[in-house]
Motif scaffolding. Sequence first.
Motif, PDB file in Angstrom:
ATOM      1  N   ALA A   1       0.824  -1.271  -0.164  1.00  0.00           N
ATOM      2  CA  ALA A   1       0.026  -0.160  -0.173  1.00  0.00           C
ATOM      3  C   ALA A   1       0.778   1.429  -0.085  1.00  0.00           C
ATOM      4  N   ALA A   2       2.067   1.277   0.796  1.00  0.00           N
ATOM      5  CA  ALA A   2       2.827   2.475   0.772  1.00  0.00           C
ATOM      6  C   ALA A   2       3.483   2.809  -0.626  1.00  0.00           C
ATOM      7  N   ALA A   3       3.759   1.603  -1.144  1.00  0.00           N
ATOM      8  CA  ALA A   3       4.651   1.752  -2.524  1.00  0.00           C
ATOM      9  C   ALA A   3       3.622   2.207  -3.489  1.00  0.00           C
ATOM     10  N   GLU A   4       2.454   1.823  -3.599  1.00  0.00           N
ATOM     11  CA  GLU A   4       1.542   2.365  -4.589  1.00  0.00           C
ATOM     12  C   GLU A   4       1.211   3.842  -4.121  1.00  0.00           C
ATOM     13  N   ALA A   5       0.964   4.241  -3.061  1.00  0.00           N
ATOM     14  CA  ALA A   5       0.725   5.584  -2.726  1.00  0.00           C
ATOM     15  C   ALA A   5       1.967   6.343  -2.951  1.00  0.00           C
ATOM     16  N   LEU A   6       3.212   5.758  -2.671  1.00  0.00           N
ATOM     17  CA  LEU A   6       4.214   6.554  -3.148  1.00  0.00           C
ATOM     18  C   LEU A   6       4.434   6.803  -4.488  1.00  0.00           C
ATOM     19  N   ALA A   7       4.071   5.871  -5.574  1.00  0.00           N
ATOM     20  CA  ALA A   7       4.236   5.875  -6.691  1.00  0.00           C
ATOM     21  C   ALA A   7       3.345   7.349  -7.544  1.00  0.00           C
ATOM     22  N   VAL A   8       2.284   7.067  -6.882  1.00  0.00           N
ATOM     23  CA  VAL A   8       1.265   8.401  -7.361  1.00  0.00           C
ATOM     24  C   VAL A   8       1.747   9.837  -6.857  1.00  0.00           C
TER      25      VAL A   8
ATOM     26  N   ALA B   1       1.092  -1.378 -14.847  1.00  0.00           N
ATOM     27  CA  ALA B   1       2.242  -2.065 -14.424  1.00  0.00           C
ATOM     28  C   ALA B   1       2.668  -1.659 -13.125  1.00  0.00           C
ATOM     29  N   VAL B   2       2.275  -0.455 -12.412  1.00  0.00           N
ATOM     30  CA  VAL B   2       2.928  -0.032 -11.259  1.00  0.00           C
ATOM     31  C   VAL B   2       2.254  -0.929 -10.190  1.00  0.00           C
ATOM     32  N   ALA B   3       1.026  -1.209 -10.479  1.00  0.00           N
ATOM     33  CA  ALA B   3       0.390  -1.967  -9.156  1.00  0.00           C
ATOM     34  C   ALA B   3       0.914  -3.526  -9.297  1.00  0.00           C
ATOM     35  N   ALA B   4       0.898  -3.876 -10.657  1.00  0.00           N
ATOM     36  CA  ALA B   4       1.402  -5.448 -10.804  1.00  0.00           C
ATOM     37  C   ALA B   4       2.853  -5.537 -10.321  1.00  0.00           C
ATOM     38  N   LEU B   5       3.713  -4.612 -10.662  1.00  0.00           N
ATOM     39  CA  LEU B   5       4.849  -4.785  -9.858  1.00  0.00           C
ATOM     40  C   LEU B   5       4.961  -4.763  -8.662  1.00  0.00           C
ATOM     41  N   VAL B   6       4.416  -3.859  -7.985  1.00  0.00           N
ATOM     42  CA  VAL B   6       4.245  -3.598  -6.293  1.00  0.00           C
ATOM     43  C   VAL B   6       3.757  -4.910  -5.633  1.00  0.00           C
ATOM     44  N   CYS B   7       2.465  -5.386  -6.165  1.00  0.00           N
ATOM     45  CA  CYS B   7       1.811  -6.516  -5.652  1.00  0.00           C
ATOM     46  C   CYS B   7       2.612  -7.807  -6.121  1.00  0.00           C
ATOM     47  N   GLY B   8       3.213  -8.020  -7.236  1.00  0.00           N
ATOM     48  CA  GLY B   8       3.953  -9.078  -7.472  1.00  0.00           C
ATOM     49  C   GLY B   8       4.868  -9.157  -6.765  1.00  0.00           C
ATOM     50  N   THR B   9       5.820  -8.050  -6.414  1.00  0.00           N
ATOM     51  CA  THR B   9       7.131  -8.087  -5.586  1.00  0.00           C
ATOM     52  C   THR B   9       6.641  -8.537  -3.888  1.00  0.00           C
TER      53      THR B   9
END
Length: 423
Positions: A353-360, A389-397
């Motif tokens: 969740a923090a990575a997705e918020a940071l990307a935006v 691709a951002v959400a897929a990369l974050v959630c996949g990792t």
Amino acid sequence: MSGVGEDLAVGEESGRQGVHAGVRAGDGVRAGGAGVPSGAGVAGVLGGTTPSPAAARRGAVDPVKALMHRHRELCERAVDPLEIAAGLEAHGVTDRTAARFRHRDVFSLAEEMYARVPRDADPPARPAPDTPTASPAPRRTWALLTQLPGVLGAATITGLRLTHGRTRLLLVTVGALAVVLALRAALRRGPLGPREGIRAGAHRSGTWTCWLLVHAALGDGLLRAAVAGGPDDLPAGTGGGAWPVALAPVLTLLLSCAPAAWCAHLLSVRARRRLDTSHGLEEFAASVRPLLLGTFALYLCALAALTALCAAALGEPAGYATTLTLGTLLLAARLLHAHGFPHAPAAALAGAAAAEALAVATVFAGRLPGCGFLAVPVDTLVSARGPSAVAALVCGTAALALLVPAARTLTRASAHARTAPPC
């Protein structure tokens, strides 16, 4: 012939007297009488020293006695040796450690500890492996509860498509609240809830789960609009406009609660059967590992089918990468949490969740003077692969990072027995 029979009888009587003498000698050691002190037997076995033959005979019982004293509460409340074996494994006792107690594995050691615990009455017999442990009524309850989030989500999305203005806002608010309550009910009972004998962990991951679902609906549209210089308006609740909303991934994940619960139930039942038939911790882990991988594969197949159906029904593109990675992350987190390991799931969900918020946030921060470099990584990824691709990369990792402890902890006997492992 009579002489031979008398000799055999005398030999048997002598053997029994020798056994009773050995037991009395062991009792004398435990009582602190003459002979080797009570701690000598434990030190002799655990320390690797070679005691004298007499000390070995007298101290052979002492190491197990000391182990039983250390885990007295576990031995007293256990209803069968499997619970003691799982508890010992949770405290770091392995088959190699059991060999130092003169046993071939932890299961054999647990059987002796269970047999030596005094009990006023015989415990209830363990049901056979093929006997269902849950009655049909509770199974029907959690089966219906796991379908409720998908039903309410479909009703909310249908109302969102058919209403406008304040009616739409009110419907979305009430529907979102109903879906959250339904998810909470589905995750508190049944295979997705905490197992019997395990308290719910203090690390709540519901907030991060809701955030990831909201980002699955609004994140890609916001990211696309932010890269393009927007957004200029609030989301309208449809797939068009300045801020498009993706409803297919959310509906897919809500509908996947039912197959996720059945996959978790299948894993639990099969693992308990393997626990009943295994003769060692390593043998049990080796037999459960492919079962765990098969559970995830079965869930991903069901999730892929639901993704295609929901995308076709709502007229949206099927975002397989985002939906499958997020679904894998949520299932792994729920399985670990349900089996008494809440720390790793909470950390993985919070990190995603923090990575997705940071990307935006980096895209908006890149608009500040002299800070354009902050938005370069996200802009490059969105331009090359799209905002999903951002959400897929974050959630996949995060899912891969969570599968490592899942493969290690969910293949342990203590994760599938009734005793609670240490969190």
